[in-house]
Design a protein around this motif. Sequence first.
Motif, PDB file in Angstrom:
ATOM      1  N   UNK A  61      20.938   6.703  52.882  1.00  0.00           N
ATOM      2  CA  UNK A  61      20.755   6.681  51.739  1.00  0.00           C
ATOM      3  C   UNK A  61      20.214   8.225  51.402  1.00  0.00           C
ATOM      4  N   UNK A  62      19.487   8.867  51.883  1.00  0.00           N
ATOM      5  CA  UNK A  62      18.934  10.003  51.359  1.00  0.00           C
ATOM      6  C   UNK A  62      20.174  10.944  51.493  1.00  0.00           C
ATOM      7  N   UNK A  63      21.064  10.956  52.689  1.00  0.00           N
ATOM      8  CA  UNK A  63      21.972  11.793  52.825  1.00  0.00           C
ATOM      9  C   UNK A  63      23.131  11.677  51.543  1.00  0.00           C
ATOM     10  N   UNK A  64      23.259  10.343  51.151  1.00  0.00           N
ATOM     11  CA  UNK A  64      24.210  10.287  50.231  1.00  0.00           C
ATOM     12  C   UNK A  64      23.515  10.850  48.973  1.00  0.00           C
ATOM     13  N   UNK A  65      22.123  10.589  48.561  1.00  0.00           N
ATOM     14  CA  UNK A  65      21.855  11.279  47.305  1.00  0.00           C
ATOM     15  C   UNK A  65      21.851  12.625  47.474  1.00  0.00           C
ATOM     16  N   UNK A  66      21.722  13.250  48.262  1.00  0.00           N
ATOM     17  CA  UNK A  66      21.741  14.733  48.626  1.00  0.00           C
ATOM     18  C   UNK A  66      23.237  15.133  48.195  1.00  0.00           C
TER      19      UNK A  66
END
Length: 102
Positions: A61-66
């Motif tokens: 999820x963090x990669x998706x938000x970045x």
Amino acid sequence: MKVDDISSANLYDHPFKMIAEVKSSSLHDVIFFQAKDKEFVTEFFNFFIDKILQRDDQVDELTKYFFIGRVRAVTMWIQRTKQNYDIFKDYDELDRIFESGK
């Protein structure tokens, strides 16, 4: 081209190419008609965000938000600094900027 034919396989590497494919799809007339409507553009981007977050892939999820932040940064840069880029035509250059940050 139908919306279902749009490939998201290279989405994380070429997001602007995928957006250009959406414009070339059966949604072309709707997008062209609504392109100046800020509410439509905002909702289109929110839809894009929702689809990214719902993807069942190996990206956390963090990669998706970045990723979402980088796409949004490029689009905001175009709008606020009145760059002469069209996200539906200049997708190769925008994907390069997206990737390099320059």
